[in-house]
Scaffold this motif. Structure first.
Motif, PDB file in Angstrom:
ATOM      1  N   TYR A 171      -8.019  -5.640  -5.611  1.00 32.98           N
ATOM      2  CA  TYR A 171      -7.042  -4.761  -6.254  1.00 32.98           C
ATOM      3  C   TYR A 171      -6.050  -4.261  -5.213  1.00 32.98           C
ATOM      4  N   TYR A 172      -4.776  -4.177  -5.628  1.00 35.38           N
ATOM      5  CA  TYR A 172      -3.733  -3.597  -4.804  1.00 35.38           C
ATOM      6  C   TYR A 172      -3.451  -2.191  -5.353  1.00 35.38           C
ATOM      7  N   VAL A 173      -3.775  -1.173  -4.576  1.00 37.42           N
ATOM      8  CA  VAL A 173      -3.565   0.209  -5.004  1.00 37.42           C
ATOM      9  C   VAL A 173      -2.469   0.795  -4.120  1.00 37.42           C
ATOM     10  N   SER A 174      -1.286   0.933  -4.692  1.00 39.32           N
ATOM     11  CA  SER A 174      -0.112   1.344  -3.925  1.00 39.32           C
ATOM     12  C   SER A 174       0.350   2.730  -4.336  1.00 39.32           C
ATOM     13  N   GLY A 175       0.887   3.468  -3.365  1.00 37.49           N
ATOM     14  CA  GLY A 175       1.476   4.763  -3.657  1.00 37.49           C
ATOM     15  C   GLY A 175       2.897   4.681  -4.172  1.00 37.49           C
ATOM     16  N   SER A 176       3.416   3.462  -4.301  1.00 37.58           N
ATOM     17  CA  SER A 176       4.763   3.291  -4.852  1.00 37.58           C
ATOM     18  C   SER A 176       4.781   3.710  -6.319  1.00 37.58           C
ATOM     19  N   PRO A 177       5.912   4.235  -6.807  1.00 37.78           N
ATOM     20  CA  PRO A 177       5.984   4.675  -8.206  1.00 37.78           C
ATOM     21  C   PRO A 177       5.959   3.498  -9.179  1.00 37.78           C
ATOM     22  N   LYS A 178       5.541   3.789 -10.384  1.00 38.49           N
ATOM     23  CA  LYS A 178       5.331   2.770 -11.420  1.00 38.49           C
ATOM     24  C   LYS A 178       6.591   1.964 -11.705  1.00 38.49           C
TER      25      LYS A 178
ATOM     26  N   PRO B 254      -3.247 -13.500  -3.623  1.00 37.81           N
ATOM     27  CA  PRO B 254      -4.150 -13.754  -4.740  1.00 37.81           C
ATOM     28  C   PRO B 254      -4.342 -12.525  -5.627  1.00 37.81           C
ATOM     29  N   GLN B 255      -4.777 -12.763  -6.856  1.00 38.76           N
ATOM     30  CA  GLN B 255      -5.114 -11.721  -7.828  1.00 38.76           C
ATOM     31  C   GLN B 255      -4.010 -10.673  -7.951  1.00 38.76           C
ATOM     32  N   LYS B 256      -2.769 -11.145  -7.982  1.00 42.32           N
ATOM     33  CA  LYS B 256      -1.620 -10.241  -8.004  1.00 42.32           C
ATOM     34  C   LYS B 256      -1.523  -9.433  -9.294  1.00 42.32           C
ATOM     35  N   ALA B 257      -2.251  -9.873 -10.336  1.00 44.97           N
ATOM     36  CA  ALA B 257      -2.246  -9.121 -11.591  1.00 44.97           C
ATOM     37  C   ALA B 257      -2.964  -7.779 -11.445  1.00 44.97           C
ATOM     38  N   ASN B 258      -3.841  -7.674 -10.454  1.00 43.79           N
ATOM     39  CA  ASN B 258      -4.605  -6.437 -10.228  1.00 43.79           C
ATOM     40  C   ASN B 258      -3.809  -5.470  -9.355  1.00 43.79           C
ATOM     41  N   LEU B 259      -2.659  -5.057  -9.879  1.00 41.71           N
ATOM     42  CA  LEU B 259      -1.755  -4.174  -9.151  1.00 41.71           C
ATOM     43  C   LEU B 259      -1.711  -2.825  -9.848  1.00 41.71           C
ATOM     44  N   ILE B 260      -1.985  -1.757  -9.102  1.00 33.18           N
ATOM     45  CA  ILE B 260      -1.972  -0.404  -9.654  1.00 33.18           C
ATOM     46  C   ILE B 260      -1.000   0.441  -8.840  1.00 33.18           C
ATOM     47  N   LEU B 261      -0.029   1.041  -9.531  1.00 32.23           N
ATOM     48  CA  LEU B 261       0.945   1.913  -8.873  1.00 32.23           C
ATOM     49  C   LEU B 261       0.845   3.322  -9.436  1.00 32.23           C
TER      50      LEU B 261
ATOM     51  N   ASP C 210      -4.506  12.216  -3.654  1.00 30.43           N
ATOM     52  CA  ASP C 210      -5.320  12.454  -4.850  1.00 30.43           C
ATOM     53  C   ASP C 210      -5.329  11.237  -5.767  1.00 30.43           C
ATOM     54  N   TYR C 211      -4.152  10.636  -5.947  1.00 32.26           N
ATOM     55  CA  TYR C 211      -4.037   9.452  -6.810  1.00 32.26           C
ATOM     56  C   TYR C 211      -4.896   8.301  -6.294  1.00 32.26           C
ATOM     57  N   LYS C 212      -4.845   8.048  -4.987  1.00 29.35           N
ATOM     58  CA  LYS C 212      -5.609   6.920  -4.447  1.00 29.35           C
ATOM     59  C   LYS C 212      -7.108   7.175  -4.481  1.00 29.35           C
ATOM     60  N   VAL C 213      -7.532   8.380  -4.153  1.00 25.01           N
ATOM     61  CA  VAL C 213      -8.964   8.690  -4.199  1.00 25.01           C
ATOM     62  C   VAL C 213      -9.494   8.509  -5.617  1.00 25.01           C
ATOM     63  N   GLU C 214      -8.774   9.043  -6.588  1.00 23.19           N
ATOM     64  CA  GLU C 214      -9.216   8.934  -7.985  1.00 23.19           C
ATOM     65  C   GLU C 214      -9.218   7.477  -8.456  1.00 23.19           C
ATOM     66  N   THR C 215      -8.165   6.744  -8.126  1.00 22.40           N
ATOM     67  CA  THR C 215      -8.046   5.351  -8.579  1.00 22.40           C
ATOM     68  C   THR C 215      -9.133   4.477  -7.978  1.00 22.40           C
ATOM     69  N   ILE C 216      -9.357   4.596  -6.670  1.00 21.61           N
ATOM     70  CA  ILE C 216     -10.355   3.750  -6.008  1.00 21.61           C
ATOM     71  C   ILE C 216     -11.762   4.140  -6.467  1.00 21.61           C
TER      72      ILE C 216
ATOM     73  N   GLY D 215      -5.680  -0.813   4.732  1.00 20.28           N
ATOM     74  CA  GLY D 215      -4.492   0.008   4.607  1.00 20.28           C
ATOM     75  C   GLY D 215      -3.751   0.117   5.929  1.00 20.28           C
ATOM     76  N   ASP D 216      -2.994   1.202   6.093  1.00 17.75           N
ATOM     77  CA  ASP D 216      -2.240   1.407   7.329  1.00 17.75           C
ATOM     78  C   ASP D 216      -2.230   2.887   7.665  1.00 17.75           C
ATOM     79  N   ASP D 217      -1.676   3.221   8.834  1.00 14.62           N
ATOM     80  CA  ASP D 217      -1.747   4.601   9.313  1.00 14.62           C
ATOM     81  C   ASP D 217      -0.437   5.366   9.184  1.00 14.62           C
ATOM     82  N   THR D 218       0.458   4.943   8.263  1.00 19.15           N
ATOM     83  CA  THR D 218       1.733   5.642   8.115  1.00 19.15           C
ATOM     84  C   THR D 218       1.594   6.898   7.264  1.00 19.15           C
ATOM     85  N   GLU D 219       0.695   6.870   6.267  1.00 21.62           N
ATOM     86  CA  GLU D 219       0.565   8.017   5.382  1.00 21.62           C
ATOM     87  C   GLU D 219      -0.901   8.451   5.253  1.00 21.62           C
TER      88      GLU D 219
END
Length: 264
Positions: free
Chosen positions: A71-78, A94-101, A111-117, A133-137
């Motif tokens: 799953y791709y869980v991004s902080g980008s807006p919907k 791969p599995q690009k359909a499993n995208l959650i914004l 909060d959004y990422k903790v709840e989603t994951i 992930g990465d260390d920017t945010e």
């Protein structure tokens, strides 16, 4: 009846030898070169760029095993869902359909990422979880929380070193600069074969069109990566050592060129 029971027992034992794995990945500055720390660049790159970090799509394809869900869980807006989807498709992730914004702009990314994951882990009930992930945010802090909520499931946390900032004190967290480092660590864990490391390293080294190795003015290890040297000591096969040496040289050359350009 006895033969059926024996057959079912054998089938179950065979299935149990393949661990069910959930991989959760961020997008911006983890797989996509967005530069979220530069607001002007971030807006342009979010809307128009399809540049991936070298080797990341190859890494994910190698990690995309039959028993793996990604799953791709991004902080980008919907409203950017189409753009992010185009990026994943263009680079053959791969599995690009499993995208959650993120649904709402006012929702805090942490909060959004903790709840989603958390919901994904409860929904899929995997044997093990890999977080990238990465260390920017907020990824290090989000993944720290998830690891503490599911200590028996979170096997590995990989954080791309954009700023190379200090990470939470966890035994299962490692930072990385190149996709080859993640591949090498996954080989050590028995999740990937050496041949996968060779493929990922080759993809990083050749720096395909549209791909990048480093973000301008961000962390660039001009002397190479200590982690690569450690991996070379741990992996015995010559093909893996050769691939890691070439990766190390690519990093050194890239950062050296950048330092020369910025000094002019």
């Amino acid at each position: 009846m006895g033969i059926k029971i024996v057959f079912l027992t054998l089938l179950l034992s065979l299935n149990s030898s393949y661990a069910k794995t959930l991989i959760v990945s961020d997008v911006d500055d983890t797989v996509k070169v967005t530069d979220v720390l530069n607001k002007r660049n971030m807006v342009y790159n979010a809307l128009f760029s399809k540049a991936e970090f070298s080797g990341m799509s190859e890494l994910y394809r190698e990690m995309n095993l039959p028993e793996t869900t990604l799953y791709y869980v991004s902080g980008s807006p919907k409203f950017l869902e189409e753009k992010v989807g185009e990026f994943l498709e263009f680079n053959k992730f791969p599995q690009k359909a499993n995208l959650i914004l993120k649904q709402g702009l006012k929702t805090h990314t942490y909060d959004y990422k903790v709840e989603t994951i958390t919901n994904l882990i409860n929904k899929t009930n995997p044997d093990k979880v890999i977080l990238i992930g990465d260390d920017t945010e907020f990824d290090p802090e989000v993944y720290e929380t998830i690891s503490k909520k599911f200590p028996s499931k979170v096997e590995s946390i990989y954080i791309r070193a954009i700023q190379d900032r200090e990470l939470p004190k966890l035994s299962n967290i490692r930072n990385f600069f190149s996709a080859a480092e993640v591949a090498g660590l996954e080989v050590l864990k028995g999740n990937l074969k050496v041949s996968s490391l060779v493929k990922v390293a080759a993809s990083f080294i050749k720096r395909e069109k549209g791909s990048k190795i480093v973000i301008k003015e961000r962390y660039c290890p001009s002397l190479g990566r200590t982690q690569i040297e450690e991996l070379k000591q741990s992996l015995n096969e010559q093909s893996s050592i050769d691939s890691l040496e070439k990766t190390q040289q690519k990093i050194v050359d890239t950062c050296h060129r950048r330092s020369l350009l910025t000094s002019r």
